[in-house]
Design a protein around this motif. Structure first.
Motif: not given
Length: 502
Positions: A362-390
């Motif tokens: 919906t919103y303009p992408p950044n300089a590399y073409g990625f959308y929603d890198m800020i806002g909308n929803v948090w994004e799960w990341q690889r790594g971290g611990k089971h009780k502290d996923r990033i």
């Protein structure tokens, strides 16, 4: 065989020379003086000795040539020396390549070069210490002194020495990969230069429509469905009776555990995801996101990979900004889906047009073409611990300045329990470029795995060795080594990497 035939020729030549010397000396003995005969014999001995030296030299030359031929065969047939696939021939729909490009041709640099990844300043956007990092530290030919956290101006040896000899505080030692976080956006303090290998990353978040195809193809049951409930923002409840009976999150009092809420029913049993097919999928746990990426032949991105894509070309000490569009957070509604003017969690003026999630792209992408890198929803990341996923990026309940919840900047970072499912957490997938398959040899226990046999590329065992069969076994003909005669078999070498990520 070559050495044996050459040695046999040498012996034959020596015997022929001796016979010739005997016949000639016997014929000349009656006519020539004794002194002359003795000098002839000495000359013949010298010539025979020189001939033997020449033969030995030729044997050494042939031996060296054979060794070179063996090396050439290893380079041609060796399993560990196959060329890497060309990254320029590899593309995936909806994904963007993140890696170093050739400055003259603009093509991707392959894995045959060591410095084909990206370097940038990783960490919170509010700490000004990133300005102390010099531009030369981001160059690929510069010595990498930022291998460990906290090593912005110190070498690897200095950092390791201080870690091993520092005083332990009353709180006790910190776990590996631990770092301090900023109170506003949760990013790492202080920022530091990091390196990431090339990778592909989805340009946009995974949508309800895409996740629905995964569910229908695999009959997968999400963890929110297994547990029977999920967290919903209190202002999104469909009935006030739910607030009286439902349980609240002890760490976030504005999130209510609603029975029957999951990705198809984002606000509970009386809601639906219909007309929201192009919104990011929510109410998915860390495992749900990883299973989807695995089904697609991908994986979850690391947080360093995610931030490299989020910052795009704003990675240096002079052009690093708070947001993908600059440092002005007042105009966020033009670039990101965040909480508008009003008192959280009940009043949202929705200047950006959305009170909850918004459709991807919906919103303009950044300089590399990625959308929603800020806002909308948090994004799960690889790594971290089971009780502290990033999770990274912030969501629609966050604000640019951190007045409510997190400050949604390029350094936004938080941790959640791996089984947490809420209405503001989604994900996107990443994929590593293809590399050559490398092998190594391991000891083979014939009592457990059976007799080691030659197999062709189709898995068929043949009694007659085929071309390249010598790569199937670890055969050592050096008598100077130990007497360990256990058989070895060739297996794929696992590609592991030591990371300083949490």
């Amino acid at each position: 065989q070559n050495e044996a035939s050459l040695f046999q020729q040498t012996i034959t030549s020596q015997s022929y020379s001796a016979d010739l010397l005997a016949s000639s000396s016997s014929s000349l003995r009656h006519t020539l003086p004794i002194q002359f005969i003795m000098s002839q014999q000495k000359q013949q001995r010298i010539l025979s000795f020189l001939f033997l030296l020449v033969c030995c030299f030729l044997i050494l030359v042939v031996q060296g040539q054979n060794d070179n031929d063996d090396d050439d065969d290893e380079e041609e047939w060796g399993a560990n020396l196959e060329p890497h696939p060309d990254p320029n021939d590899e593309d995936y729909e909806g994904m963007i390549y993140m890696g170093r490009l050739d400055e003259t041709t603009g093509k991707r640099i392959g894995f045959e070069h060591d410095n084909n990844g990206l370097k940038y300043i990783f960490g919170t956007s509010f700490d000004e210490t990133h300005k102390d990092i010099e531009e030369k530290d981001l160059l690929h030919h510069h010595d990498d002194v930022h291998e460990f956290p906290g090593s912005n101006t110190k070498t690897r040896e200095q950092v390791l020495f201080e870690r091993r000899h520092k005083n332990v505080t009353k709180e006790g030692p910190k776990p590996f990969g631990h770092f301090e976080t900023h109170e506003l956006d949760g990013g790492m303090v202080p920022p530091e230069v990091v390196h990431v290998d090339p990778y592909f990353l989805d340009a946009s978040l995974v949508t309800n429509q895409q996740f629905g195809k995964f569910i229908r193809a695999t009959y997968y049951e999400t963890e929110a469905e297994k547990y029977g409930w999920s967290f919903v923002l209190v202002s999104f409840l469909t009935s006030s009776d739910q607030l009286e009976t439902a349980e609240l999150d002890p760490e976030a009092e504005h999130w209510v555990a609603v029975e029957g809420a999951y990705w198809r029913r984002p606000e509970g049993p009386s809601s639906t995801y219909k007309l929201r097919e192009h919104h990011p999928v929510v109410h998915v746990s860390h495992r749900d996101a990883a299973e989807y990426c695995l089904w697609k032949g991908k994986r979850l991105p690391g947080e360093r990979e995610w931030e490299a894509a989020a910052r795009a070309n704003r990675i240096g000490p002079t052009n690093r900004t708070l947001f993908s569009w600059g440092d002005d957070g007042s105009a966020f509604y033009q670039y990101a889906n965040l909480w508008g003017n009003g008192t959280f969690p009940y009043v949202n003026d929705a200047e950006d047009g959305w009170r909850g999630t918004s459709p991807v792209q919906t919103y303009p992408p950044n300089a590399y073409g990625f959308y929603d890198m800020i806002g909308n929803v948090w994004e799960w990341q690889r790594g971290g611990k089971h009780k502290d996923r990033i999770v990274r990026g912030g969501s629609y309940v966050d604000t640019p300045d951190g007045s409510y919840n997190h400050a949604a900047t390029l350094g936004s970072r938080a941790t959640l329990h791996g089984t947490t499912t809420t209405g503001n957490v989604g994900f996107r997938c990443a994929k590593a470029p293809k590399r050559r398959t490398e092998h190594h040899y391991v000891y083979h226990d014939e009592e457990v795995h059976g007799t080691l046999a030659v197999e062709d590329r189709f898995g068929k065992r043949d009694a007659v060795p085929q071309r390249g069969w010598e790569d199937r076994f670890g055969m050592d003909f050096d008598d100077d080594d130990d007497d360990d005669d256990r058989p070895k078999r060739k297996v794929v070498k696992p590609r592991t990497r030591i990371s300083t990520e949490l």
